[in-house]
Design a protein around this motif. Structure first.
Motif, PDB file in Angstrom:
ATOM      1  N   UNK A   1      32.095  37.377  34.193  1.00 14.53           N
ATOM      2  CA  UNK A   1      33.436  37.530  34.742  1.00 14.53           C
ATOM      3  C   UNK A   1      34.408  38.069  33.684  1.00 14.53           C
ATOM      4  N   UNK A   2      34.308  37.515  32.486  1.00 17.00           N
ATOM      5  CA  UNK A   2      35.188  37.953  31.409  1.00 17.00           C
ATOM      6  C   UNK A   2      34.938  39.415  31.053  1.00 17.00           C
ATOM      7  N   UNK A   3      33.661  39.784  30.961  1.00 16.22           N
ATOM      8  CA  UNK A   3      33.315  41.162  30.626  1.00 16.22           C
ATOM      9  C   UNK A   3      33.788  42.117  31.709  1.00 16.22           C
ATOM     10  N   UNK A   4      33.581  41.747  32.953  1.00 21.80           N
ATOM     11  CA  UNK A   4      33.968  42.602  34.068  1.00 21.80           C
ATOM     12  C   UNK A   4      35.480  42.821  34.101  1.00 21.80           C
ATOM     13  N   UNK A   5      36.241  41.773  33.995  1.00 18.47           N
ATOM     14  CA  UNK A   5      37.701  41.898  34.065  1.00 18.47           C
ATOM     15  C   UNK A   5      38.247  42.683  32.872  1.00 18.47           C
ATOM     16  N   UNK A   6      37.579  42.578  31.737  1.00 19.11           N
ATOM     17  CA  UNK A   6      37.990  43.372  30.579  1.00 19.11           C
ATOM     18  C   UNK A   6      37.774  44.856  30.845  1.00 19.11           C
ATOM     19  N   UNK A   7      36.626  45.195  31.439  1.00 21.01           N
ATOM     20  CA  UNK A   7      36.349  46.589  31.770  1.00 21.01           C
ATOM     21  C   UNK A   7      37.325  47.115  32.819  1.00 21.01           C
ATOM     22  N   UNK A   8      37.638  46.291  33.810  1.00 19.75           N
ATOM     23  CA  UNK A   8      38.582  46.702  34.853  1.00 19.75           C
ATOM     24  C   UNK A   8      39.962  46.953  34.233  1.00 19.75           C
ATOM     25  N   UNK A   9      40.368  46.117  33.298  1.00 21.76           N
ATOM     26  CA  UNK A   9      41.655  46.305  32.632  1.00 21.76           C
ATOM     27  C   UNK A   9      41.685  47.617  31.860  1.00 21.76           C
ATOM     28  N   UNK A  10      40.566  47.936  31.199  1.00 20.43           N
ATOM     29  CA  UNK A  10      40.485  49.197  30.476  1.00 20.43           C
ATOM     30  C   UNK A  10      40.534  50.380  31.424  1.00 20.43           C
ATOM     31  N   UNK A  11      39.853  50.249  32.555  1.00 15.64           N
ATOM     32  CA  UNK A  11      39.895  51.313  33.558  1.00 15.64           C
ATOM     33  C   UNK A  11      41.311  51.478  34.105  1.00 15.64           C
ATOM     34  N   UNK A  12      42.001  50.378  34.306  1.00 15.84           N
ATOM     35  CA  UNK A  12      43.385  50.428  34.789  1.00 15.84           C
ATOM     36  C   UNK A  12      44.258  51.206  33.827  1.00 15.84           C
ATOM     37  N   UNK A  13      43.950  51.117  32.544  1.00 14.76           N
ATOM     38  CA  UNK A  13      44.705  51.850  31.525  1.00 14.76           C
ATOM     39  C   UNK A  13      44.261  53.298  31.388  1.00 14.76           C
TER      40      UNK A  13
END
Length: 281
Positions: free
Chosen positions: A54-66
């Protein structure tokens, strides 16, 4: 709070709302984190993610959002029948470039011996052609040493043995060689283009994108110089911007090529223009 696969995808779509492809990006990133196919996400939609996942996924999503490209986040991009490693040293292969491969395979005679991909980057075009024609010797050249290393790695990982990659600024390392076909997806964006401020290209090397005020500087050079590296009757295939087809046809004509023709991609945009050296009488 622990998220299920379905819940994680819903949250990611919400976080990525307003981007180009939130649903697709969410699925690609979650499948990557889980090490599973996208089909798995639907089959096991109620499965709970571990805290680490979950932590890894949300980190990747945040990077994609940026704005970071999905391919840079996962480390790969699928192209043709290949899975290619990518990194910031070169362009991410685009689906529309597959028309360059399709047309190359269509125009290559059965007797062809060699092809060269100019500005090969990840090796995508060279490896796709080589994978379909195992009896062909395919070269890929790039002036960026890291790109050449990446292309060699992709050849190894995709078990393509008939492709060779060289460090070369266009033709600089090809002295004395002649090919049945040259293919290229060169820089063709105008240096002042607003396109450079959008999407994935913000994170890609500017040198692989731009080519002068009209975007044709490298294409002019390639068309002029390629005559010395093509066999009689050999083809030159160039990918380009959607408004550049007529100008490239004119450049071909000026340089003495024949049979110039522009082809459109699946979106209906002019995408590649081809021409050939006159055959010997």
């Amino acid at each position: 709070m622990s998220l299920s696969i379905a819940g994680a995808l819903a949250l990611a779509r919400e976080m990525l709302a307003g981007s180009e492809s939130p649903a697709t990006d969410a699925k690609v990133l979650l499948a990557h984190v889980l090490g599973q196919s996208q089909t798995y996400l639907f089959t096991w939609s109620d499965k709970t993610l571990s805290e680490t996942q979950q932590e890894q996924f949300l980190q990747l999503v945040s990077q994609r959002k940026n704005g970071h490209p999905v391919a840079h986040l996962t480390g790969y991009r699928d192209f043709w029948t290949l899975r290619l490693q990518v990194n910031p040293s070169t362009l991410i292969p685009r689906p529309e470039t597959e028309i360059l491969v399709e047309k190359a395979l269509e125009l290559l005679p059965e007797t062809a011996e060699s092809v060269c991909d100019l500005g090969t980057g990840t090796g995508a075009v060279a490896l796709a052609i080589a994978s379909e024609r195992p009896g062909l010797h395919v070269y890929g050249v790039d002036r960026i040493a890291d790109a050449v290393t990446l292309a060699k790695t992709n050849a190894l990982h995709n078990n393509v043995a008939n492709a060779q990659f060289l460090e070369s600024h266009w033709f600089s390392s090809l002295t004395g060689k002649q090919f049945d076909m040259l293919v290229t997806n060169p820089p063709y964006v105008e240096t002042s283009s607003e396109f450079l401020k959008l999407g994935d290209v913000r994170f890609e090397p500017r040198s692989a994108l731009t080519a002068g005020e009209d975007g044709l500087d490298d294409i002019r050079f390639i068309i002029t110089q390629a005559r010395d590296y093509l066999k009689p009757g050999g083809w030159l295939l160039i990918e380009h911007g959607f408004e550049q087809g007529p100008a490239i046809c004119h450049l071909y004509k000026q340089a003495g090529y024949t049979d110039a023709e522009t082809f459109r991609d699946l979106a209906g945009h002019d995408r590649i223009t081809v021409a050939r050296m006159p055959a010997c009488d």
